[in-house]
Scaffold this active site. Structure first.
Site: not given
Ligand code: PMP
Length: 412
Positions: A122, A199, A202, A225, A365
């Site tokens: 991401h 990270d 998820q 999430k 993203c």
């Molecule tokens: N890493 C992963 C794998 C994600 O799915 C996401 C959210 N789409 C993020 C990081 C970023 O999360 P946040 O926007 O809550 O900072």
């Protein structure tokens, strides 16, 4: 074990309709819905105990501080952390990773060092490392993915060297659904003298996660999430590493003593929480942890394996559908990315919305991963504890309808 279907009653938003149809919410990987227990905890905090924390000498200040620190203790227990001292409240996963990249990275990564990431990152676990690497003259390297969207630990082993300072990877991919072998990665990285940043955006909401079992050094995740509100997230770090780190941001709440020309820092984790934090958000996160623990993370994981297997099978049967990521639902989380031949994912999303079905379409993203997959975008359905098989059937019927609509357009 609680019947997960009954959890739908806990989420007021699931009662609403969209475009005259029952809402089918299949976008929990973007953000989850919130149970009443969390909504009420936030409201209760504001109704009865709202005050600033860690400085009050009055009852409300004490109550607010206790609520905030209780939430920290709950989060620590939830992720198997040795103590709440390693739990830093941040806004979200993105801020947690940036905290490590600035406060640890700027001091420990130097010219010609290497940072290893995977091809499924991401942007939140890519750009902070790009910026660090560009600033200090370090290099990024990427573990290549096999065609099914997985990688074997040996693929990482080939990239590790004495230059590697850090390995950063997602526990679970938000596009492919792949669950990565974090323990094996951590063992290999540590043997090479590198640290491991996970990270967990998820994974923490969806599977049992234990930082000691994973063997990672840092873990970042977002409250929103996992049934909690937006604006609250967590960076867990090994306490000895956090102790050795300088603050990421400075101001009130993170100091011990301040003079005109210098200051000393507070203990961890407060050192990393400059300014008034999101107290109500932390209270909401604590309530979300209670809620999820009440159901059981193993039960949630099992439910998602079943619903994901059902969705993969149903979409595969439609034909003309390309699915991304591992075939086996046991190797992936509740995220299914797909493309339908002849239908742009954004058009698909719009048609699905007319059916009351909420999915996400786009690059998620993950632009470099999209390039690797050879597509500009995918559609993505993602599941949580409250989803039921009938919603997969609604998804499939809506996809079928979109396909008919667009094949009609093509034929005309
Ligand atoms: N890493 C992963 C794998 C994600 O799915 C996401 C959210 N789409 C993020 C990081 C970023 O999360 P946040 O926007 O809550 O900072």
């Amino acid at each position: 074990m609680r019947d997960l279907r009954a959890t739908r009653q806990d989420f007021p938003i699931l009662q609403r309709t969209v475009r005259g149809r029952p809402l089918v919410y299949l976008d929990s990987a973007a953000t989850s819905q919130k149970p009443l227990a969390v909504i009420e905890a936030i409201e209760g905090y504001y109704r009865t105990s709202n005050a600033n924390i860690h400085r009050g000498i009055h009852t409300l200040g004490d109550e607010a501080t206790e609520a905030y620190e209780n939430a920290r203790a709950k989060v620590a227990r939830f992720i198997g952390a040795p103590s709440p001292r390693g739990v830093v409240f941040v806004r979200n996963t993105t801020e947690g990773i940036n905290l490590v990249a600035y406060a640890w990275g700027r001091r420990n990564v130097r010219a010609d060092d290497e940072i290893i990431l995977t091809e499924m990152e991401h942007h939140s676990n890519l750009i902070p490392w790009q910026m660090l690497a560009n600033e200090v003259g370090a290099r990024l390297r990427f573990v290549p993915l096999a065609p099914d969207g997985t990688f074997a630990p040996e693929a990482l082993e080939r990239l590790l060297s004495a230059r590697t300072r850090l390995v950063a990877l997602p526990h679970m991919s938000n596009v492919l659904g792949t669950i990565n072998p974090v323990r094996a990665v951590a063992d290999l990285a540590h043997a090479a003298g590198a640290l491991v940043v996970v990270d967990g955006a998820q994974s923490v909401p969806h599977l049992p996660v234990d930082v000691r079992e994973m063997g990672c050094d840092f873990l970042a995740f977002s409250g929103h999430k996992m049934c909690a509100p937006t604006g609250i997230g967590v960076l867990w770090g090994r306490e000895d590493l956090l102790e050795a780190m300088e603050p990421f941001m400075a101001g009130g709440g993170m100091i011990r003593e301040v003079h005109w020309d210098y200051a000393t820092w507070d203990e961890i984790p407060h050192r990393f929480e400059a300014g008034t934090p999101n107290i109500a958000g932390a209270v909401g996160l604590g309530a979300a942890v209670d809620y999820l623990e009440g159901i059981g993370m193993a039960a949630i994981r099992q439910h998602e394996v079943e619903i994901t297997a059902y969705a993969l099978e149903a979409l595969r049967h439609l034909g003309d559908v390309t699915l991304y990521g591992p075939r086996d639902a046991q190797r992936r989380g509740g995220v299914v990315s797909f493309n339908v031949a002849g239908v742009h994912p954004h058009d698909l999303g719009t048609v699905l919305d007319e059916h009351g079905v909420a999915i996400r379409a786009g690059h998620h993203c993950c632009q470099p991963l999209m390039r690797k997959l050879g597509v500009p975008a995918t559609a993505r359905a993602s599941f949580y504890l409250y989803n039921v098989p009938e919603e997969i059937e609604a998804l499939v019927a809506a996809v079928q309808h979109a396909r008919e609509l667009f094949s009609g357009v093509r034929a005309r």
